[in-house]
Design a protein around this motif. Structure first.
Motif: not given
Length: 508
Positions: A386-388, A394-395, A399-400
Motif C-alpha cells: 500500500k505504501n509503495g 505522492r510523486t 503536497n497531498a
C-alpha cells in the motif's frame, strides 16, 4: 575507559534480581513440562523414565532455587529489562531443554541437542534426527511440548503468571510480540495472555480428538496437535504427514488447524464471541484466505498436469483420485510453508521448478500477525504494498496528505517506517545467513534454503536440506549459526539484534 564505565553504569541500572527471578520462573515452568513428558515415559514404559524425571527435577529445582534467592527483588521492570529477559529467556530455556536429550542419550551431542531444542522452542521444526520412530515416547512427546510452549511464546505464558508475583508484564509482551498486529482482547495484558492460552489449549484439545477419531493413535494425535497449533512441524513419523497419505481425512484435519494457527488468534476470539463482522472486515484475513485459494488453484493445476505424485508423495498419493490428490497435496504444502508449520506430504523438491521456486518464495511470506507462525507476516507485506502504491500518487501530488490505511484506519508513519526497516533488516539477515552458510561449506542452493527456512522458522528447505532430508550432516558451526537465525527469526529480529547495538547499553 569511558566505554567500560558506560557499561558498568548500565548494569547498575538494570534490575538484575527481577531478571534472574523471571529466569528462575521460566526454568520452573520448563521443568514442570519435562515432568509432564515423563508421564508418557511411564505410560508407555519406554525405558527412560528415570532420566526424564531427573531432567525435570534438576530444571525445576534450579528454577526454584533461583526464585528463592531473588525473592527480595524490586517489582519494577523497565523496557530494556524486558528485552534482556526475552532474549535470555529463550536461550536459557533452550539450554535447559537439552537435558532430556542428553540424559537419555537420545541426542548425545550437545550441539545437536541444542539445535533440536532451539528448533522446538522457535517452532522451526528443523531436525537433526534421521530416525524419530526409534526414539522413546517420552522424548518424542518432549520434542512436541517444546513446540507448544514456544508457539504462543514463553513470555506470554509468563505474563499470565507474573501478577501472582506482583510484577507487571507489559514490557515483556511488547518485547515478545513487536509486530504491528498488537490488538489486545482485554485492557489488561495478563487477561489477554490468559484468553490467548485458553483458545490455544482449546484448539489443541479439539484437534487431538478429531485426529483420534480419524484413525490416528492417541499418542500420534496429541503430538501432531501440539506441533500443528504451534506451527512447529515435529512429527512422530520419519515420513512426517506423508505417513498418512492413505488417510486423506487426517491430512484435511491438520490443514484446517494449520489454517487456524496461521490466522490472528484475536480473530478466533471474535469468532467465539460471534463477532463475525470483525473477521470479514479484517484485511489481513481476507488477503490470507484469498492468497491460499489462488495459490491452491494454480498448484493443483500444475500438479495435475505436470507432476508424478506417485514418485514424490512417498506412499499412497491418490487414494481418492488424481484430481483430489493434486488439490490436497498442493494446498497442504502451501499451508505448511505459509504458516511455517513445515509438515510434508510430498517431496516438493522434485516437483516442477516453478512450484519449488514458488514454495521457496512463500518462505518469506509468513502467516498472520498475532498467530503462532513465523516469517515476515502478511500484514507487513500489505502495508508495504500500500505504501509503495501511494508513492506513485505522492510523486504526482507532493503536497497531498496520503496516509496508508489498514482496516479503514490510518497507519501512523512510525509504524510504516518500522515495517520498512524490519523488511530491510530481514532481507539483510537472510543475505548474511546465506553467505555464512556458504562459507561453512554449504552449496549455494542449500545455503539459500537453509537461511530462508531457519530465519522464517519453516523447517524443511531446499537442496540437501529438502523435505525428505534432515540437518544432521551440517557442520557444527553451521548448526549453531542456524540456531541463531531461528532465535532472531522467532523473536522478529529487533528483540535480539537490539542487544548488539551500542546505544542499547548506554545509560539513560
Amino acid at each position: 575507559s569511558r566505554k567500560t564505565l558506560c557499561v558498568m553504569s548500565f548494569f547498575k541500572q538494570v534490575n538484575h534480581k527481577i531478571i534472574a527471578h523471571i529466569m528462575g520462573l521460566l526454568l520452573a515452568v520448563n521443568g514442570s513440562f519435562m515432568l509432564i513428558a515423563s508421564i508418557m515415559s511411564a505410560v508407555y514404559n519406554d525405558g527412560v523414565l528415570q532420566q526424564m524425571l531427573l531432567s525435570g527435577l534438576v530444571t525445576l529445582a534450579t528454577g526454584g532455587l533461583v526464585m528463592f534467592l531473588t525473592r527480595a527483588h524490586k517489582k519494577e521492570l523497565h523496557k530494556r529489562d524486558g528485552y534482556i529477559v526475552v532474549a535470555m529467556g529463550w536461550v536459557i530455556m533452550s539450554l535447559a531443554g537439552t537435558l532430556p536429550y542428553l540424559f537419555t542419550g537420545a541426542i548425545p551431542s550437545f550441539t545437536n541437542a541444542f539445535f533440536e531444542t532451539m528448533s522446538g522452542y522457535s517452532t522451526t521444526g528443523a531436525s537433526i534426527l534421521n530416525d524419530v520412530e526409534s526414539l522413546p515416547k517420552g522424548i518424542l512427546f518432549w520434542r512436541s511440548i517444546t513446540h507448544w510452549i514456544g508457539g504462543m511464546g514463553i513470555i506470554v505464558l509468563a505474563v499470565a503468571i507474573l501478577p501472582l508475583l506482583g510484577i507487571g508484564g507489559m514490557q515483556l509482551f511488547a518485547a515478545e510480540a513487536p509486530g504491528p498486529g498488537g490488538d489486545k482482547l482485554h485492557p489488561r495484558i495478563t487477561d489477554t495472555a490468559k484468553r490467548l492460552w485458553l483458545i490455544y489449549v482449546g484448539y489443541t484439545a479439539a484437534e487431538t480428538l478429531l485426529l483420534s477419531l480419524a484413525g490416528m493413535s492417541f499418542f500420534d494425535a496429541i503430538n501432531h496437535s501440539l506441533s500443528t497449533l504451534s506451527t512447529g512441524g515435529f512429527s512422530t513419523k520419519n515420513a512426517s504427514i506423508a505417513h498418512w497419505n492413505d488417510t486423506p481425512l487426517i491430512q484435511y484435519i491438520i490443514m484446517f488447524f494449520m489454517f487456524l494457527a496461521g490466522t490472528n488468534f484475536v480473530l478466533s476470539y471474535f469468532a467465539f464471541k460471534l463477532k463475525f463482522s470483525k473477521i470479514i472486515r479484517d484485511e489481513e484475513f481476507k488477503a490470507y484466505s484469498f492468497l491460499l485459494i489462488i495459490l491452491t488453484a494454480i498448484f493443483a493445476a500444475v500438479i495435475y498436469f505436470k507432476v508424478d505424485l506417485s514418485a514424490s508423495s512417498i506412499v499412497h498419493p491418490m487414494v481418492w483420485g488424481e484430481l483430489e490428490a493434486s488439490v490436497r497435496h498442493g494446498l497442504f504444502q502451501i499451508l505448511a510453508i505459509v504458516t511455517t508449520t513445515g509438515f510434508v506430504t510430498s517431496d516438493y523438491a522434485i516437483w516442477t521448478p516453478i512450484l519449488t521456486i514458488s514454495l521457496f518464495g512463500l518462505m518469506f511470506l509468513g502467516g498472520s500477525s498475532g498467530s503462532t507462525s513465523g516469517g515476515i507476516k502478511i500484514v507487513r507485506h500489505l502495508i508495504m504494498i500500500k505504501n509503495g502504491v501511494l508513492e506513485f500518487k505522492r510523486t504526482l501530488h507532493p503536497n497531498a496528505i496520503l496516509p496508508v490505511r489498514y482496516n479503514t484506519k490510518a497507519v501512523q508513519q512510525p509504524i510504516v517506517f518500522n515495517i520498512l526497516g524490519f523488511f530491510i533488516l530481514y532481507m539483510l539477515s537472510f543475505i548474511v545467513g546465506v553467505i555464512v552458510f556458504s562459507v561453512l561449506g554449504l552449496d549455494f542452493k542449500t545455503a539459500l534454503g537453509a537461511a530462508a527456512s531457519t530465519l522464517g522458522n519453516v523447517g524443511p528447505a531446499l537442496g540437501d536440506l529438502g523435505p525428505v532430508h534432515t540437518y544432521a550432516d551440517l557442520p557444527s558451526l553451521a548448526k549453531l549459526w542456524a540456531t541463531f537465525l531461528m532465535l532472531i527469526g522467532r523473536l522478529e529480529l529487533f528483540t535480539v539484534l537490539i542487544l548488539f547495538t551500542p546505544f542499547f547499553w548506554r545509560t539513560r
